[in-house]
Design a protein around this motif. Structure first.
Motif, PDB file in Angstrom:
ATOM      1  N   ALA A 239      -6.997 -11.921 -19.343  1.00  0.00           N
ATOM      2  CA  ALA A 239      -7.414 -10.749 -20.122  1.00  0.00           C
ATOM      3  C   ALA A 239      -8.651 -10.101 -19.514  1.00  0.00           C
ATOM      4  N   ILE A 240      -9.602 -10.934 -19.064  1.00  0.00           N
ATOM      5  CA  ILE A 240     -10.823 -10.393 -18.458  1.00  0.00           C
ATOM      6  C   ILE A 240     -10.494  -9.658 -17.164  1.00  0.00           C
ATOM      7  N   LEU A 241      -9.652 -10.289 -16.327  1.00  0.00           N
ATOM      8  CA  LEU A 241      -9.317  -9.672 -15.048  1.00  0.00           C
ATOM      9  C   LEU A 241      -8.620  -8.328 -15.244  1.00  0.00           C
ATOM     10  N   GLN A 242      -7.775  -8.255 -16.278  1.00  0.00           N
ATOM     11  CA  GLN A 242      -7.034  -7.023 -16.492  1.00  0.00           C
ATOM     12  C   GLN A 242      -7.845  -5.958 -17.220  1.00  0.00           C
ATOM     13  N   SER A 243      -8.951  -6.374 -17.864  1.00  0.00           N
ATOM     14  CA  SER A 243      -9.714  -5.409 -18.663  1.00  0.00           C
ATOM     15  C   SER A 243     -10.960  -4.892 -17.950  1.00  0.00           C
ATOM     16  N   ILE A 244     -11.460  -5.612 -16.939  1.00  0.00           N
ATOM     17  CA  ILE A 244     -12.680  -5.143 -16.292  1.00  0.00           C
ATOM     18  C   ILE A 244     -12.388  -3.886 -15.484  1.00  0.00           C
ATOM     19  N   HIS A 245     -13.448  -3.113 -15.240  1.00  0.00           N
ATOM     20  CA  HIS A 245     -13.287  -1.801 -14.624  1.00  0.00           C
ATOM     21  C   HIS A 245     -13.224  -1.891 -13.100  1.00  0.00           C
ATOM     22  N   GLU A 246     -13.497  -3.045 -12.522  1.00  0.00           N
ATOM     23  CA  GLU A 246     -13.440  -3.203 -11.082  1.00  0.00           C
ATOM     24  C   GLU A 246     -12.069  -3.725 -10.660  1.00  0.00           C
ATOM     25  N   GLY A 247     -11.625  -3.291  -9.486  1.00  0.00           N
ATOM     26  CA  GLY A 247     -10.392  -3.822  -8.934  1.00  0.00           C
ATOM     27  C   GLY A 247     -10.633  -5.167  -8.275  1.00  0.00           C
ATOM     28  N   ILE A 248      -9.687  -6.089  -8.430  1.00  0.00           N
ATOM     29  CA  ILE A 248      -9.817  -7.434  -7.865  1.00  0.00           C
ATOM     30  C   ILE A 248      -8.545  -7.750  -7.103  1.00  0.00           C
ATOM     31  N   ALA A 264      -6.867  -2.688  -9.702  1.00  0.00           N
ATOM     32  CA  ALA A 264      -6.528  -2.661  -8.279  1.00  0.00           C
ATOM     33  C   ALA A 264      -5.214  -1.929  -8.057  1.00  0.00           C
ATOM     34  N   ARG A 265      -4.241  -2.122  -8.943  1.00  0.00           N
ATOM     35  CA  ARG A 265      -2.977  -1.384  -8.818  1.00  0.00           C
ATOM     36  C   ARG A 265      -3.215   0.125  -8.922  1.00  0.00           C
ATOM     37  N   ARG A 266      -4.130   0.528  -9.831  1.00  0.00           N
ATOM     38  CA  ARG A 266      -4.401   1.963  -9.962  1.00  0.00           C
ATOM     39  C   ARG A 266      -5.052   2.508  -8.692  1.00  0.00           C
ATOM     40  N   PHE A 267      -5.969   1.719  -8.105  1.00  0.00           N
ATOM     41  CA  PHE A 267      -6.572   2.162  -6.850  1.00  0.00           C
ATOM     42  C   PHE A 267      -5.527   2.295  -5.747  1.00  0.00           C
ATOM     43  N   LEU A 268      -4.541   1.398  -5.740  1.00  0.00           N
ATOM     44  CA  LEU A 268      -3.498   1.405  -4.719  1.00  0.00           C
ATOM     45  C   LEU A 268      -2.347   2.331  -5.059  1.00  0.00           C
ATOM     46  N   ASP A 269      -2.394   2.963  -6.250  1.00  0.00           N
ATOM     47  CA  ASP A 269      -1.335   3.876  -6.698  1.00  0.00           C
ATOM     48  C   ASP A 269       0.023   3.182  -6.714  1.00  0.00           C
ATOM     49  N   HIS A 310      -8.741   6.721  -2.561  1.00  0.00           N
ATOM     50  CA  HIS A 310      -9.957   6.518  -3.330  1.00  0.00           C
ATOM     51  C   HIS A 310     -11.058   5.948  -2.433  1.00  0.00           C
ATOM     52  N   PRO A 311     -12.227   6.595  -2.398  1.00  0.00           N
ATOM     53  CA  PRO A 311     -13.374   5.974  -1.721  1.00  0.00           C
ATOM     54  C   PRO A 311     -13.952   4.874  -2.625  1.00  0.00           C
ATOM     55  N   VAL A 312     -14.080   3.682  -2.088  1.00  0.00           N
ATOM     56  CA  VAL A 312     -14.522   2.549  -2.904  1.00  0.00           C
ATOM     57  C   VAL A 312     -15.640   1.814  -2.185  1.00  0.00           C
ATOM     58  N   VAL A 313     -16.373   1.026  -2.956  1.00  0.00           N
ATOM     59  CA  VAL A 313     -17.392   0.119  -2.445  1.00  0.00           C
ATOM     60  C   VAL A 313     -16.883  -1.294  -2.692  1.00  0.00           C
ATOM     61  N   VAL A 314     -16.815  -2.110  -1.644  1.00  0.00           N
ATOM     62  CA  VAL A 314     -16.116  -3.395  -1.691  1.00  0.00           C
ATOM     63  C   VAL A 314     -17.108  -4.532  -1.478  1.00  0.00           C
ATOM     64  N   ASN A 315     -16.887  -5.634  -2.237  1.00  0.00           N
ATOM     65  CA  ASN A 315     -17.541  -6.924  -1.992  1.00  0.00           C
ATOM     66  C   ASN A 315     -16.463  -7.924  -1.619  1.00  0.00           C
ATOM     67  N   ARG A 316     -16.676  -8.660  -0.523  1.00  0.00           N
ATOM     68  CA  ARG A 316     -15.693  -9.650  -0.060  1.00  0.00           C
ATOM     69  C   ARG A 316     -16.369 -11.011   0.009  1.00  0.00           C
ATOM     70  N   PHE A 332     -13.686  -4.249  -5.824  1.00  0.00           N
ATOM     71  CA  PHE A 332     -14.033  -2.903  -5.383  1.00  0.00           C
ATOM     72  C   PHE A 332     -14.120  -1.991  -6.592  1.00  0.00           C
ATOM     73  N   ARG A 333     -15.050  -1.055  -6.473  1.00  0.00           N
ATOM     74  CA  ARG A 333     -15.258  -0.076  -7.534  1.00  0.00           C
ATOM     75  C   ARG A 333     -15.329   1.315  -6.903  1.00  0.00           C
ATOM     76  N   SER A 334     -15.002   2.300  -7.712  1.00  0.00           N
ATOM     77  CA  SER A 334     -14.935   3.667  -7.210  1.00  0.00           C
ATOM     78  C   SER A 334     -16.323   4.173  -6.841  1.00  0.00           C
ATOM     79  N   ARG A 335     -16.406   4.778  -5.673  1.00  0.00           N
ATOM     80  CA  ARG A 335     -17.693   5.340  -5.247  1.00  0.00           C
ATOM     81  C   ARG A 335     -18.065   6.534  -6.120  1.00  0.00           C
TER      82      ARG A 335
END
Length: 575
Positions: A239-248, A264-269, A310-316, A332-335
């Motif tokens: 639930a947390i993974l699907q509800s947070i605003h960042e893509g994982i 993440a699916r929305r970022f990847l269309d 989408h331009p994003v800022v990523v942490n790996r 990743f989150r939207s720039r």
């Protein structure tokens, strides 16, 4: 409606207030494993032991029968026995021989009879000359068979060996019957099978011991959690993974996708029904750098890239297990959203400046009140003070709504005021309630319990590691069959070695005289009113005292007019 607060692993492992009776599947995982493995092993051992001992009993019974038949055949071919049949008194010669053989072989009886089943020997001499009992002589006397039978004779039920006695011409002139009593056979069987049952019992005990060890080991492996807690953690994690605003997006060491959330699916269309799990990461994100993170095992933060359109800022970050890289995860989150957030922070900074101005204005009001009082303008001063008492009114409103007992409300209001003077943030849990007023005894008990616990908590918070921000939290409820009170603080806590001593009268960790009374009084009141007080670690970092008291300290609430009408079957006429 706010979503339920996610619980961490540490919160799941600590004691929680029971809200409802635990269902059967929420029983201890350790107990379930121990019982399941132990009972399964015990059932298998008992089934195997029953079969083996039954086989052993059959073999022993058969051997006893064979023994009886062998003795009978030995007696039947003895020349002395055959010759005695031609004498005028066969019994006089046969009886001593039969008794000597009976004693030597341990048989219950050795009976020799003629072709008419008339006894020539018997353990009871008075029965010599009488007919043999049992009705199982026909096969030997008529057909000349030697056999084993189980029949009831004059001495009881026995395992018998029967064989015919033949003369020199081969004619059947009599019968020999040798018997071992079935109770004796049963004793022999029990003696021989008791060791088997003892071994089965020992193996069952060892099986339960092994099941207990296995349950302990499994409990440690799953970090002390119960299965339903693990399931809840998995559900909450999803639930947390699907509800947070960042893509994982996570991959394993082979570069295949193992986790992806909706953002993440929305970022990847990509549509929700598009299968991503198990796909190579390069097929989904061609410009990914997660494989480089796995290869080097190094973290990368705040890297800019394009994910689709989408331009994003990523942490790996690499996923490590026992020093080995098992995969990697990218968030990743939207720039564009970061830019919007920066603008919001700028606006928040302006709001802070406005608050500073309001604080300055509030200090001016205090000076104004002081001046009005000096000028003897009390009405204007009171009017200004009333404007600043909204917080106190809110506290009073909460106590009036949630606490049915006025004495306890007054006690809590006084403690709130005292805590504010000491600089302690005293919080009353919003779920707290007392739906019924207290009896006079209940008022005294609750005032003593709540008062002492709050005083100790405030002192601990002021002298603890967070003295610059002392906090105390109070929870109470009369829902259920008992009264429950919890007081916790962010002080230093109580060392485990002193967990029992602190309830002893005269014992105190404070410096000074006439101390060590409050907790001892609380413990004594709990015992007197069929309750208990326990000490645990607080979520705030200090101590948490849990008091359970008898529900009888609450008075019966008087029914309202609507409730009385409803009980009498009348309409309530409510609006």
């Amino acid at each position: 409606m706010t979503p339920p607060r996610s619980r961490t692993l540490a919160e799941l492992q600590r004691f929680r207030r029971p809200r409802a009776k635990r269902r059967w599947y929420k029983r201890s995982f350790r107990l379930q494993v121990m019982l399941l493995v132990g009972l399964l092993l015990a059932g298998m051992l008992l089934a195997q032991g029953t079969y083996l001992n039954h086989r052993k009993a059959d073999i022993i019974s058969h051997q006893m029968g064979e023994r009886a038949l062998a003795v009978a055949q030995s007696v039947a071919v003895m020349p002395e026995i055959i010759a005695a049949f031609a004498e005028p008194d066969p019994a006089a010669r046969i009886q001593p021989i039969a008794e000597r053989i009976r004693h030597a072989t341990g048989a219950r009886y050795v009976v020799v009879g003629n072709s008419e089943s008339i006894r020539y020997s018997h353990p009871v001499p008075e029965r010599i000359g009488q007919h043999m009992v049992g009705g199982d002589n026909e096969q030997a006397l008529r057909y000349g068979a030697s056999y084993i039978s189980e029949a009831t004779g004059s001495l009881g039920t026995a395992m018998r060996g029967k064989t015919p006695v033949r003369d020199a011409d081969g004619n059947i002139i009599g019968i020999v019957s040798v018997g071992f009593m079935l109770d004796r056979v049963a004793m022999d069987i029990g003696r021989y099978t008791s060791l088997g049952w003892a071994l089965v019992a020992l193996m069952i005990v060892l099986g339960f011991a092994g099941a207990y060890w296995l349950s302990q080991h499994l409990k440690r492996v799953i970090l002390g959690l119960e299965p339903y807690e693990i399931a809840r953690l998995a559900i909450e994690k999803e639930a947390i993974l699907q509800s947070i605003h960042e893509g994982i997006l996570a991959i394993n060491s082979d570069g295949h996708i193992t986790l992806v959330n909706q953002q993440a699916r929305r970022f990847l269309d990509l549509p929700d029904d598009h299968v991503l799990l198990g796909q190579p990461i390069q097929a989904v994100v061609p410009n990914t750098r997660l494989l480089d993170v796995i290869r080097r095992g190094e973290q990368e933060f705040d890297q800019e890239m394009w994910l689709g359109d989408h331009p994003v800022v990523v942490n790996r970050v690499p996923i490590l297990y026992e020093g080995e890289v098992e995969g990697a995860v990218a968030t990743f989150r939207s720039r564009r959203e970061i830019i919007d957030l920066s603008q919001a922070l700028t606006q928040a900074s302006r709001d802070v400046d406005m608050l500073r101005a309001q604080a300055h204005e509030f200090s001016n009001k205090l000076y104004t009140i002081s001046g009005l009082l000096q000028l003897d303008r009390r009405d204007e001063a009171l009017a200004l003070i009333h404007q600043e008492t909204a917080r106190a009114q809110q506290q009073m409103s909460f106590l009036m709504r949630r606490v049915a007992d006025t004495v306890l409300s007054g006690t809590l209001l006084g403690k709130l005021t005292r805590a504010r003077e000491l600089g302690v943030a005293l919080e009353i849990d919003e779920q707290s309630s007392l739906s019924c007023p207290l009896t006079p005894t209940g008022q005294e008990v609750m005032m003593s319990v709540v008062g002492n616990l709050l005083d100790n908590a405030c002192h601990a918070a002021l002298n603890g590691p967070h003295a610059e921000n002392p906090r105390v939290r109070l929870f109470f409820t009369d829902l259920g069959e008992q009264l429950l009170v919890e007081v916790e603080d962010n002080g230093s806590g109580v060392p485990p070695a002193l967990a029992e001593a602190i309830f002893t009268e005269g014992f105190s960790t404070k410096q000074g005289k006439h101390l060590g009374i409050g907790l001892a009084l609380v413990e004594r009141l709990c015992r007197q009113h069929h309750g208990a007080v326990t000490l645990e670690e607080s979520e705030l970092g200090g101590a948490c005292f849990i008091v359970v008291l008898d529900r009888g300290l609450c008075a019966q609430r008087a029914p309202t007019l609507a409730e009385r009408r409803q009980s009498q079957g009348e309409p309530s006429h409510g609006h």
